[in-house]
Design an enzyme around this catalytic site. Structure first.
Site, short mmCIF file in Angstrom:
data_model
loop_
_atom_site.label_atom_id
_atom_site.label_comp_id
_atom_site.label_asym_id
_atom_site.label_seq_id
_atom_site.Cartn_x
_atom_site.Cartn_y
_atom_site.Cartn_z
N ASP A 49 0.83 -1.20 0.00
CA ASP A 49 0.00 0.00 0.00
C ASP A 49 0.86 1.25 0.00
O ASP A 49 1.83 1.36 0.76
CB ASP A 49 -0.90 0.01 1.23
CG ASP A 49 -1.77 1.25 1.29
OD1 ASP A 49 -2.75 1.33 0.53
OD2 ASP A 49 -1.45 2.16 2.08
N TYR A 54 2.65 10.46 -0.53
CA TYR A 54 3.75 10.06 0.34
C TYR A 54 5.08 10.51 -0.26
O TYR A 54 5.49 10.04 -1.32
CB TYR A 54 3.77 8.55 0.54
CG TYR A 54 2.55 7.98 1.24
CD1 TYR A 54 1.67 8.80 1.95
CD2 TYR A 54 2.27 6.62 1.21
CE1 TYR A 54 0.56 8.29 2.59
CE2 TYR A 54 1.16 6.10 1.84
CZ TYR A 54 0.31 6.93 2.53
OH TYR A 54 -0.80 6.41 3.16
N SER A 151 -10.59 5.84 2.18
CA SER A 151 -9.77 5.88 3.39
C SER A 151 -10.22 7.03 4.28
O SER A 151 -10.33 8.17 3.81
CB SER A 151 -8.29 6.05 3.02
OG SER A 151 -7.48 6.13 4.19
N GLN A 178 -9.92 2.15 4.36
CA GLN A 178 -8.64 2.14 5.07
C GLN A 178 -8.67 3.17 6.19
O GLN A 178 -8.48 4.36 5.96
CB GLN A 178 -7.47 2.42 4.12
CG GLN A 178 -6.13 2.26 4.82
CD GLN A 178 -4.95 2.29 3.88
OE1 GLN A 178 -3.85 2.72 4.26
NE2 GLN A 178 -5.13 1.85 2.65
N PRO A 208 -1.60 0.02 13.08
CA PRO A 208 -1.97 -0.96 14.11
C PRO A 208 -1.10 -0.86 15.35
O PRO A 208 -1.50 -1.30 16.43
CB PRO A 208 -1.74 -2.31 13.39
CG PRO A 208 -0.66 -2.00 12.38
CD PRO A 208 -1.00 -0.62 11.90
N ALA A 210 -0.04 2.06 16.56
CA ALA A 210 -0.18 3.43 17.08
C ALA A 210 1.15 4.17 16.95
O ALA A 210 1.67 4.75 17.91
CB ALA A 210 -0.67 3.43 18.52
N LYS A 217 8.38 0.24 23.01
CA LYS A 217 9.74 0.78 22.97
C LYS A 217 9.84 2.19 23.55
O LYS A 217 10.93 2.64 23.91
CB LYS A 217 10.28 0.76 21.54
CG LYS A 217 9.52 1.65 20.55
CD LYS A 217 10.08 1.45 19.15
CE LYS A 217 9.30 2.23 18.11
NZ LYS A 217 9.79 1.97 16.73
N GLY A 286 4.02 -0.45 8.34
CA GLY A 286 5.28 -0.04 7.75
C GLY A 286 6.43 -0.43 8.67
O GLY A 286 6.23 -1.05 9.72
N THR A 288 10.97 0.52 9.51
CA THR A 288 12.21 1.22 9.15
C THR A 288 13.38 0.26 9.04
O THR A 288 14.43 0.63 8.54
CB THR A 288 12.54 2.29 10.20
OG1 THR A 288 12.63 1.68 11.50
CG2 THR A 288 11.46 3.37 10.22
#
Length: 345
Positions: A49, A54, A151, A178, A208, A210, A217, A286, A288
């Site tokens: 997606d 972006y 969305s 979405q 999901p 947040a 973490k 997503g 990193t």
């Protein structure tokens, strides 16, 4: 990786969708971003997606490059249109002009002849709904788009679109929504979810974790860890700042033993929780780093029982936001728990 139907359509999507929102083109260098996409493919993720907005198109370009050489029919590629992609008066919204031009630009950047799913990124109050839906329908007829979605639309907006589609006799229909959806942000539950269940519209739930808060973490009284979005440049800290607060972070720490008892990491518990909710077809996550992709994807197929759901609710308590009025104002309104946390320092 397990797969589900997208709503009541015939399209199958991976339970975990790879999303490249703030990470690709802004926070992560090109090689690292490509490594994350490759990790998703290795983990069995088939659904990707993105959106034209972006990183002003850079995310789509990177995704198109990284997926080069992969059999196109094995992938589900989704993008979005509506938010500003330029400074001109027609570089935003859901007018026929912007939809048609944006679709062509997305196809070019993604290096594909068609989009499996094309989504209205937000509702456009300034354009007649009939104009928007006919433009989308024409793209489907032309073979440039296979399925349509929205969305962050309210239940009223979705229902209005469904009415127009029926009245105009359009062939294409809306198969997905979405929304932002996680343990803390449940504003779609009172109105959007019941409507979508009735109409066969599946949820592609984003954020999901947040924005990483539900991974545990971020710890009370400590600076965000190095390498996290909370420490990154660009727009990420502003988004993260909406959800960080001492009370919230303390409660999230109480979720960690619950996850451990389930044999899951905190991130996997958060994703499994969303996948357990009615009407959810896939979770858009997503990353990193490649190892985060692998961890997220491993939440597919993991089941959690009613007792775990109850414990999550007990731990988070009144930090959970269920106000349906905030569905359309997600970008502008802080959740109550974030606002109170900010007020308390």
């Amino acid at each position: 990786m397990e797969h589900r139907h997208l709503g009541q359509s015939g399209l199958m999507v991976s339970e975990v969708t790879y999303g490249n929102w703030l990470t690709h083109g802004e926070l992560v260098d090109r090689d690292q971003a490509v490594a994350c996409i490759r990790a998703a493919l290795d983990a069995g993720v088939t659904t990707f997606d993105t959106a034209d907005v972006y990183a002003r198109g850079a995310a789509e370009e990177l995704l198109g490059t990284a997926l080069g050489g992969v059999r196109r029919s094995s992938l589900v590629i989704a993008s979005k249109v509506c938010l500003p992609t330029g400074d001109g008066p027609n570089d935003r919204g859901l007018s026929r002009k912007h939809i048609m031009e944006s679709c062509e630009a997305s196809l070019r950047r993604l290096r594909t002849d068609y989009l499996d799913l094309y989504q209205a990124h937000r509702f456009d109050e300034t354009t007649p709904l009939e104009e928007t839906l006919v433009a989308f329908d024409d793209l489907v007829r032309q073979g440039k788009v296979l399925y349509l979605g929205v969305s962050e639309w309210t239940a009223t907006q979705i229902e209005s679109a469904l009415t127009v589609i029926r009245e105009l006799g359009l062939r294409s229909r809306i198969v997905s929504n979405q929304p932002q959806y996680n343990m803390l942000w449940r504003v779609i539950e009172p109105e959007v979810v019941p409507l979508c269940l009735r109409e066969g519209i599946g949820q592609l739930a984003f954020q999901p974790l947040a924005q990483g808060v539900l991974t545990g973490k971020y710890r009370p009284g400590q600076e965000p860890p190095d390498g996290s979005r909370g420490k990154a440049g660009g727009r990420a800290p502003a988004f993260i700042g909406r959800v960080l607060g001492p009370r919230l972070l303390e409660q999230v720490q109480d979720l960690l033993p619950v996850a451990a008892e389930c044999g899951l990491s905190a991130a996997q518990l958060a994703i499994a929780w969303v996948l357990r909710q009615p009407g959810v077809s896939s979770v858009v996550a997503g990353a990193t780093r490649p190892e985060q992709v692998t961890e997220n994807a491993s939440a597919s197929g993991r089941t959690i029982d009613e007792a775990v759901l109850k414990r999550v609710d007990e731990i988070l308590g009144d930090l959970v936001d269920r106000d349906p009025a905030k569905t359309a104002r997600m970008m502008a309104v802080k959740p109550d728990w974030a606002r109170s946390a900010s007020a308390s320092g």
